[in-house]
Design a protein around this motif. Structure first.
Motif, PDB file in Angstrom:
ATOM      1  N   ARG A 198      40.663  31.450  45.146  1.00 34.55           N
ATOM      2  CA  ARG A 198      42.070  31.837  45.296  1.00 34.55           C
ATOM      3  C   ARG A 198      42.445  32.976  44.355  1.00 34.55           C
ATOM      4  N   VAL A 199      41.836  33.014  43.171  1.00 29.75           N
ATOM      5  CA  VAL A 199      42.129  34.091  42.224  1.00 29.75           C
ATOM      6  C   VAL A 199      41.846  35.452  42.855  1.00 29.75           C
ATOM      7  N   TYR A 200      40.774  35.514  43.653  1.00 35.89           N
ATOM      8  CA  TYR A 200      40.405  36.791  44.259  1.00 35.89           C
ATOM      9  C   TYR A 200      41.057  37.021  45.616  1.00 35.89           C
ATOM     10  N   ARG A 201      41.303  35.944  46.353  1.00 37.13           N
ATOM     11  CA  ARG A 201      41.867  36.115  47.691  1.00 37.13           C
ATOM     12  C   ARG A 201      43.392  36.120  47.707  1.00 37.13           C
ATOM     13  N   ASN A 202      43.992  35.326  46.814  1.00 36.47           N
ATOM     14  CA  ASN A 202      45.451  35.227  46.788  1.00 36.47           C
ATOM     15  C   ASN A 202      45.899  34.964  45.351  1.00 36.47           C
ATOM     16  N   PRO A 203      45.817  35.984  44.481  1.00 38.07           N
ATOM     17  CA  PRO A 203      46.036  35.768  43.045  1.00 38.07           C
ATOM     18  C   PRO A 203      47.396  35.189  42.690  1.00 38.07           C
ATOM     19  N   ASP A 204      48.415  35.484  43.489  1.00 34.60           N
ATOM     20  CA  ASP A 204      49.754  34.979  43.173  1.00 34.60           C
ATOM     21  C   ASP A 204      49.865  33.469  43.329  1.00 34.60           C
ATOM     22  N   SER A 205      48.888  32.860  44.007  1.00 32.35           N
ATOM     23  CA  SER A 205      48.930  31.411  44.201  1.00 32.35           C
ATOM     24  C   SER A 205      48.358  30.644  43.014  1.00 32.35           C
ATOM     25  N   ARG A 210      42.114  33.207  32.728  1.00 34.93           N
ATOM     26  CA  ARG A 210      40.910  32.539  32.243  1.00 34.93           C
ATOM     27  C   ARG A 210      39.739  32.756  33.199  1.00 34.93           C
ATOM     28  N   VAL A 211      40.009  32.682  34.487  1.00 32.85           N
ATOM     29  CA  VAL A 211      38.966  32.896  35.493  1.00 32.85           C
ATOM     30  C   VAL A 211      38.467  34.343  35.449  1.00 32.85           C
ATOM     31  N   LEU A 212      39.384  35.290  35.367  1.00 27.92           N
ATOM     32  CA  LEU A 212      38.990  36.699  35.349  1.00 27.92           C
ATOM     33  C   LEU A 212      38.205  37.036  34.087  1.00 27.92           C
ATOM     34  N   ALA A 213      38.579  36.414  32.964  1.00 32.18           N
ATOM     35  CA  ALA A 213      37.843  36.641  31.725  1.00 32.18           C
ATOM     36  C   ALA A 213      36.417  36.103  31.839  1.00 32.18           C
ATOM     37  N   ALA A 214      36.270  34.936  32.440  1.00 38.51           N
ATOM     38  CA  ALA A 214      34.935  34.360  32.644  1.00 38.51           C
ATOM     39  C   ALA A 214      34.101  35.243  33.561  1.00 38.51           C
ATOM     40  N   ALA A 215      34.722  35.750  34.609  1.00 37.90           N
ATOM     41  CA  ALA A 215      34.012  36.622  35.544  1.00 37.90           C
ATOM     42  C   ALA A 215      33.526  37.886  34.852  1.00 37.90           C
ATOM     43  N   ARG A 216      34.381  38.453  33.985  1.00 41.53           N
ATOM     44  CA  ARG A 216      33.970  39.660  33.261  1.00 41.53           C
ATOM     45  C   ARG A 216      32.808  39.368  32.317  1.00 41.53           C
ATOM     46  N   GLU A 217      32.886  38.255  31.625  1.00 41.72           N
ATOM     47  CA  GLU A 217      31.821  37.900  30.687  1.00 41.72           C
ATOM     48  C   GLU A 217      30.477  37.723  31.398  1.00 41.72           C
ATOM     49  N   LEU A 218      30.521  37.150  32.593  1.00 39.34           N
ATOM     50  CA  LEU A 218      29.296  36.881  33.343  1.00 39.34           C
ATOM     51  C   LEU A 218      28.811  38.083  34.141  1.00 39.34           C
ATOM     52  N   GLY A 219      29.690  39.065  34.341  1.00 43.98           N
ATOM     53  CA  GLY A 219      29.330  40.191  35.205  1.00 43.98           C
ATOM     54  C   GLY A 219      29.392  39.825  36.662  1.00 43.98           C
ATOM     55  N   TYR A 220      30.307  38.906  37.008  1.00 47.26           N
ATOM     56  CA  TYR A 220      30.413  38.421  38.387  1.00 47.26           C
ATOM     57  C   TYR A 220      31.219  39.380  39.255  1.00 47.26           C
ATOM     58  N   GLY A 234      48.259  42.090  43.245  1.00 47.11           N
ATOM     59  CA  GLY A 234      47.435  41.231  42.417  1.00 47.11           C
ATOM     60  C   GLY A 234      46.939  41.947  41.180  1.00 47.11           C
ATOM     61  N   GLY A 235      47.151  43.247  41.101  1.00 49.20           N
ATOM     62  CA  GLY A 235      46.810  43.971  39.891  1.00 49.20           C
ATOM     63  C   GLY A 235      45.441  44.589  39.925  1.00 49.20           C
ATOM     64  N   PRO A 236      45.093  45.318  38.875  1.00 43.95           N
ATOM     65  CA  PRO A 236      43.833  46.052  38.821  1.00 43.95           C
ATOM     66  C   PRO A 236      42.603  45.173  38.970  1.00 43.95           C
ATOM     67  N   GLU A 237      42.623  43.958  38.347  1.00 39.30           N
ATOM     68  CA  GLU A 237      41.447  43.100  38.449  1.00 39.30           C
ATOM     69  C   GLU A 237      41.179  42.730  39.902  1.00 39.30           C
ATOM     70  N   SER A 238      42.250  42.392  40.625  1.00 37.63           N
ATOM     71  CA  SER A 238      42.104  42.048  42.034  1.00 37.63           C
ATOM     72  C   SER A 238      41.610  43.247  42.825  1.00 37.63           C
ATOM     73  N   LEU A 239      42.089  44.436  42.476  1.00 38.21           N
ATOM     74  CA  LEU A 239      41.693  45.659  43.154  1.00 38.21           C
ATOM     75  C   LEU A 239      40.191  45.858  43.047  1.00 38.21           C
ATOM     76  N   VAL A 240      39.660  45.770  41.847  1.00 44.17           N
ATOM     77  CA  VAL A 240      38.233  45.962  41.641  1.00 44.17           C
ATOM     78  C   VAL A 240      37.432  44.900  42.376  1.00 44.17           C
ATOM     79  N   ALA A 241      37.865  43.650  42.249  1.00 42.77           N
ATOM     80  CA  ALA A 241      37.112  42.556  42.858  1.00 42.77           C
ATOM     81  C   ALA A 241      37.052  42.694  44.367  1.00 42.77           C
TER      82      ALA A 241
END
Length: 387
Positions: A35-42, A50-60, A132-139
């Motif tokens: 949902r963070v990537y498909r519908n971040p406002d939900s 927290r999810v986006l930070a984990a994704a960045r750390e892992l390179g996901y 959804g912002g820049p993070e959503s844009l990149v993802a």
């Protein structure tokens, strides 16, 4: 050093992070990650961060589709850029007979990328300021393409750093943002040189001495480079030039340009336009300059008799307004074409070559708004100052 958990996949070990890894690292369900990537406002902001930070750390990077998962090739290139839409420009262009009059800076880059991508057998995926912002844009883009181009400051440096470990990325416009991105290919135009030459033209060829510059927001690298060119030309001629533009416009649209022109006239105090002390208004892009032309006409100020007006970019509408706009024309389509060429080379045999820095030339286009009706362009500027 950071270590990633390995997984057994079909008899081989994979270290590519998955949605499962992100869910485990951030302590949420797989559905929440999705949902963070498909519908971040939900998703609540704290959980989303927290999810986006984990994704960045892992390179996901979210996978785009089955074809990409199976072949590691999507046949698609991406472009990420801010939404530069300007309703006033679109409305004005619709009233002309020129089919290309509506095209703005980003439209021209897209046209160039589309042409080059098609030539190499790729499709183009475009993302402009997705909700959804820049993070959503990149993802949303990175998981669906083989490589992508991104305009300067469209997305956070840390996200680009993560994505570029897995995909070729080309930075467009502006200077390099960070040492963390010095491994990326980079293309920009000679913004500073172009604005310097245009300003020099007004000072030396037209004898104008009271100039003002209307810039963009501080974090807009191209607008800042243009202001530096303006400063250099003024100081070389012994004219005052402050540390900041006389005015800044956040959106750099026609409406902002009109407001800036009104504000500059109002600063002059009472009296008609002919008595205003400003002799030239230089704008950081064409859209603002066109808006200023309309505002000045409404105020009864004659261009260029009372005040000269100039822009930057060379959008098609600039040659259709009256008076036609003096500007610095940058190779917007070539920016897009060169981006594709660099991405294709990175995806081919030149994957491990040294990063490329390209500086594309610009040229000053002299038209009626500075008093040069009918005169040809001054010439190309590719990093060295033209005489």
């Amino acid at each position: 050093m950071r270590f990633q958990r390995s997984r057994e996949t079909g008899g081989r070990v994979s270290t590519t992070p998955t949605v499962y890894d992100v869910a485990e690292r951030s302590g949420v369900s797989i559905a929440t990650v999705s949902r963070v990537y498909r519908n971040p406002d939900s998703v609540r902001e704290k959980t989303r961060e927290r999810v986006l930070a984990a994704a960045r750390e892992l390179g996901y990077v979210p996978s785009g589709n089955a074809r990409g998962l199976a072949s590691r090739s999507t046949g698609v290139l991406g472009l990420c850029f801010p939404d530069y839409s300007d309703p006033d420009t679109e409305t004005e262009a619709a009233d002309t007979d020129d089919d290309h009059a509506f095209m703005l800076y980003s439209d021209q880059i897209i046209r160039g990328m589309e042409r080059a991508a098609r030539r190499h057998g790729y499709a183009l995926l475009i993302a402009a300021s997705l909700k959804g912002g820049p993070e959503s844009l990149v993802a949303k883009v990175a998981g669906r393409v083989d490589g992508f181009a991104v305009l300067a400051r469209t997305v956070p440096t840390e996200d680009l750093d993560v994505i570029s470990r897995r995909l070729p990325v080309v930075m467009l416009a502006g200077p390099r943002e960070s040492d963390h991105l010095d491994h990326l290919d980079h293309i920009e135009v000679a913004n500073e040189d172009g604005q310097r030459e245009l300003t020099r033209h007004l000072i030396e060829d037209h004898g104008l001495r009271r100039l003002v510059f209307v810039g963009g927001e501080e974090r807009a690298p191209d607008a800042q480079a243009r202001f530096r060119g303006y400063q250099e030309a003024c100081r070389a001629a012994g004219l005052p030039a402050g540390e900041e533009p006389d005015l800044r416009a956040e959106m750099m649209t026609q409406a902002e340009g009109a407001r800036a022109a009104d504000a500059l006239l109002d600063r002059a105090g009472p009296g008609d336009g002919a008595s205003a002390p400003v002799q030239a208004m230089l704008f950081a892009n064409d859209q603002m300059a066109i808006g200023a032309l309309h505002a000045l006409e409404r105020r009864g100020v004659r261009v260029p008799d009372d005040v000269a007006v100039t822009g930057f970019d060379g959008i098609p509408l600039g040659r259709l307004v009256r008076p036609a706009l003096t500007t610095v024309r940058q190779p917007m389509r070539q920016l897009g074409e060169e981006a594709v060429e660099l991405l294709v080379r990175r995806l081919g045999e030149e994957r491990d070559r040294e990063p490329v820095d390209l500086m594309l030339p610009v040229d000053v286009v002299r038209r009626a708004s500075c008093g040069c009706a009918g005169r040809p362009a001054h010439g190309d500027l590719s990093g060295a100052e033209a005489g």
